[in-house]
Design an enzyme around this catalytic site. Structure first.
Site, PDB file in Angstrom:
ATOM      1  N   ASP A  16       0.878  -1.074   0.070  1.00  0.00           N
ATOM      2  CA  ASP A  16      -0.084  -0.025  -0.011  1.00  0.00           C
ATOM      3  C   ASP A  16       0.997   1.165  -0.073  1.00  0.00           C
ATOM      4  O   ASP A  16       1.915   1.132   0.525  1.00  0.00           O
ATOM      5  CB  ASP A  16      -0.904  -0.033   1.366  1.00  0.00           C
ATOM      6  CG  ASP A  16      -2.041   1.018   1.348  1.00  0.00           C
ATOM      7  OD1 ASP A  16      -2.520   1.291   0.118  1.00  0.00           O
ATOM      8  OD2 ASP A  16      -2.585   1.524   2.015  1.00  0.00           O
ATOM      9  N   GLY A  17       0.475   2.222  -0.528  1.00  0.00           N
ATOM     10  CA  GLY A  17       0.984   3.587  -0.631  1.00  0.00           C
ATOM     11  C   GLY A  17       1.465   4.115  -1.825  1.00  0.00           C
ATOM     12  O   GLY A  17       1.919   5.369  -1.781  1.00  0.00           O
ATOM     13  N   GLY A  19      -0.007   5.527  -4.435  1.00  0.00           N
ATOM     14  CA  GLY A  19      -0.614   6.769  -4.707  1.00  0.00           C
ATOM     15  C   GLY A  19      -0.117   7.771  -4.003  1.00  0.00           C
ATOM     16  O   GLY A  19       0.255   8.818  -4.510  1.00  0.00           O
ATOM     17  N   HIS A  33       2.102   3.499  -9.072  1.00  0.00           N
ATOM     18  CA  HIS A  33       1.914   1.855  -9.435  1.00  0.00           C
ATOM     19  C   HIS A  33       3.054   1.471 -10.049  1.00  0.00           C
ATOM     20  O   HIS A  33       3.686   0.262  -9.923  1.00  0.00           O
ATOM     21  CB  HIS A  33       0.572   1.606 -10.032  1.00  0.00           C
ATOM     22  CG  HIS A  33      -0.402   2.129  -9.294  1.00  0.00           C
ATOM     23  ND1 HIS A  33      -0.619   1.668  -8.124  1.00  0.00           N
ATOM     24  CD2 HIS A  33      -1.655   2.862  -9.591  1.00  0.00           C
ATOM     25  CE1 HIS A  33      -1.762   2.374  -7.471  1.00  0.00           C
ATOM     26  NE2 HIS A  33      -2.558   2.791  -8.557  1.00  0.00           N
ATOM     27  N   GLU A  63     -12.211  -4.585  -3.753  1.00  0.00           N
ATOM     28  CA  GLU A  63     -12.861  -3.382  -3.708  1.00  0.00           C
ATOM     29  C   GLU A  63     -12.433  -2.189  -4.258  1.00  0.00           C
ATOM     30  O   GLU A  63     -12.743  -1.274  -4.405  1.00  0.00           O
ATOM     31  CB  GLU A  63     -12.669  -2.865  -1.847  1.00  0.00           C
ATOM     32  CG  GLU A  63     -13.719  -3.810  -1.119  1.00  0.00           C
ATOM     33  CD  GLU A  63     -13.311  -5.039  -0.874  1.00  0.00           C
ATOM     34  OE1 GLU A  63     -11.873  -5.393  -0.784  1.00  0.00           O
ATOM     35  OE2 GLU A  63     -14.082  -6.075  -0.697  1.00  0.00           O
ATOM     36  N   ASN A  64     -11.196  -2.534  -4.822  1.00  0.00           N
ATOM     37  CA  ASN A  64     -10.357  -1.554  -5.711  1.00  0.00           C
ATOM     38  C   ASN A  64     -11.116  -1.314  -6.999  1.00  0.00           C
ATOM     39  O   ASN A  64     -10.949  -0.328  -7.725  1.00  0.00           O
ATOM     40  CB  ASN A  64      -8.969  -2.015  -5.990  1.00  0.00           C
ATOM     41  CG  ASN A  64      -7.901  -1.986  -5.094  1.00  0.00           C
ATOM     42  OD1 ASN A  64      -7.244  -2.601  -4.744  1.00  0.00           O
ATOM     43  ND2 ASN A  64      -8.315  -0.786  -4.109  1.00  0.00           N
TER      44      ASN A  64
HETATM   45  C1  IPE Z   1      -5.396  -2.619  -0.015  1.00  0.00           C
HETATM   46  O1  IPE Z   1      -5.188  -1.299  -0.162  1.00  0.00           O
HETATM   47  C2  IPE Z   1      -5.358  -3.452  -1.290  1.00  0.00           C
HETATM   48  C3  IPE Z   1      -4.020  -3.493  -1.969  1.00  0.00           C
HETATM   49  C4  IPE Z   1      -2.811  -3.115  -1.599  1.00  0.00           C
HETATM   50  C5  IPE Z   1      -4.183  -4.062  -3.411  1.00  0.00           C
HETATM   51  P1  IPE Z   1      -6.087  -0.321  -0.424  1.00  0.00           P
HETATM   52  O2  IPE Z   1      -5.596   1.013  -0.612  1.00  0.00           O
HETATM   53  O3  IPE Z   1      -6.973  -0.777  -1.442  1.00  0.00           O
HETATM   54  O4  IPE Z   1      -6.777  -0.217   0.908  1.00  0.00           O
HETATM   55  P2  IPE Z   1      -7.607   0.612   1.723  1.00  0.00           P
HETATM   56  O5  IPE Z   1      -8.812   1.035   0.865  1.00  0.00           O
HETATM   57  O6  IPE Z   1      -6.918   1.926   2.146  1.00  0.00           O
HETATM   58  O7  IPE Z   1      -8.208   0.048   3.095  1.00  0.00           O
HETATM   59  C1  IPE Z   2      -1.612   0.297  -3.236  1.00  0.00           C
HETATM   60  O1  IPE Z   2      -1.316   1.465  -3.411  1.00  0.00           O
HETATM   61  C2  IPE Z   2      -1.763  -0.474  -4.684  1.00  0.00           C
HETATM   62  C3  IPE Z   2      -3.321  -0.623  -5.047  1.00  0.00           C
HETATM   63  C4  IPE Z   2      -4.251  -0.547  -4.275  1.00  0.00           C
HETATM   64  C5  IPE Z   2      -3.473  -1.080  -6.196  1.00  0.00           C
HETATM   65  P1  IPE Z   2      -2.603   2.473  -3.355  1.00  0.00           P
HETATM   66  O2  IPE Z   2      -3.064   2.882  -4.534  1.00  0.00           O
HETATM   67  O3  IPE Z   2      -3.571   2.086  -2.461  1.00  0.00           O
HETATM   68  O4  IPE Z   2      -1.977   4.019  -2.781  1.00  0.00           O
HETATM   69  P2  IPE Z   2      -2.462   4.970  -1.835  1.00  0.00           P
HETATM   70  O5  IPE Z   2      -2.907   4.174  -0.537  1.00  0.00           O
HETATM   71  O6  IPE Z   2      -3.480   5.662  -2.361  1.00  0.00           O
HETATM   72  O7  IPE Z   2      -1.421   5.834  -1.284  1.00  0.00           O
HETATM   73 MG    MG Z   3      -4.238   2.482  -0.419  1.00  0.00          MG
END
Ligand code: IPE
Ligand code: IPE
Ligand code: MG
Length: 245
Positions: A16-17, A19, A33, A63-64
């Site tokens: 995660d992180g 974005g 990504h 949920e993504n």
């Molecule tokens: C969890 O991250 C899913 C992945 C890393 C693929 P999210 O960014 O989707 O989780 P939430 O929405 O903050 O719980």
């Molecule tokens: C995790 O990073 C990757 C996926 C969920 C595909 P995020 O895209 O959730 O990054 P943040 O949490 O928004 O920083």
């Molecule tokens: Mg995230």
């Protein structure tokens, strides 16, 4: 830090992180990504060097799909290109690639690429890389329950025969061991519907590092923290230390 326990055989990671990493650099989220993929590559290599036998990464949750369509499309594109680009190297490093999740929601080309990659790497023994894509822990359990229900309805199984081992055998990661260590980067302290059943006794490790910044050294730190922990599985500390039953 004291490091005494064994290295985790199975590591699971909520990557995660991405974005936030991109936004901090005033770049589009997709740039994050891309950087996340590079980080994953290094972590796979490092796990191979350390002798970790199974690595399960959360790439896309059920949920993504709620994200903006443009981000989803770019992600799918990225998955597709990464698969084609990395498969030779995974094969050369004897990594078995396995996807877990409801792949039927993906475009046919991606499904075919996944199948090809799985088939090609099936016999590899050095390490298994499970990529959770369109995966959700609840989906996984419901799926298992449904399959068991079908067997009961067909008269092949009685409800009394349903136990933990049977349910586990119908889950996406069946056949492997449960994750010993579950890491989440990005600072959030939640599971976000990852391996709900399989993480019942995983050691949890949360780090504020954003996924693209999580390198081999950070993984070493997580593993050191893991090795310093005492896994009791309900027993007392004395029992664990004397290895009595
Ligand atoms: C969890 O991250 C899913 C992945 C890393 C693929 P999210 O960014 O989707 O989780 P939430 O929405 O903050 O719980
Ligand atoms: C995790 O990073 C990757 C996926 C969920 C595909 P995020 O895209 O959730 O990054 P943040 O949490 O928004 O920083
Ligand atoms: Mg995230």
């Amino acid at each position: 830090m004291k490091s005494e326990g064994a290295i985790p055989a199975h590591i699971a990671i909520v990557m995660d992180g991405n974005g936030r990493w991109a936004v901090k650099r005033r770049r589009p989220r997709t740039f994050g990504h891309q950087a996340g993929l590079k980080a994953l590559r290094k972590i796979i290599e490092h796990c191979g060097r350390l002798g970790v036998s199974e690595l399960t990464v959360f790439a896309f949750s059920s949920e993504n799909w709620n994200r903006p369509k443009t981000e989803i499309n770019r992600l799918m594109d990225l998955f597709m290109r990464a698969l084609d680009r990395e498969i030779d190297e995974l094969q050369a490093n004897e990594v078995r690639l396995r996807f877990v999740g409801d792949l039927s929601a993906f475009v046919p080309e991606l499904q075919e690429s996944v199948e090809r990659a799985e088939r090609r790497t099936r016999a590899n023994k050095r390490m298994t890389l499970n990529v959770a894509a369109n995966y959700g822990g609840r989906w996984d359990i419901v799926n298992a329950a449904r399959r068991i229900g079908e067997r009961v309805a067909a008269g092949h199984l009685s409800p009394e025969q349903i136990d933990e081992a049977l349910l586990a055998s119908q889950l996406a990661l069946a056949g492997g061991r449960d994750p010993d260590l579950l890491i989440r980067t990005g600072g959030e302290m939640r599971i976000s519907n990852f391996l709900l059943w399989q993480s019942a006794y995983s050691e949890l490790y949360f780090t504020p590092l954003l996924w693209p910044d999580f390198g081999p050294e950070a993984l070493d730190e997580a593993i050191d923290a893991y090795r310093a922990r005492e896994r009791r599985f309900g027993r007392t500390s004395e029992q664990v230390r004397t290895k009595s039953a």
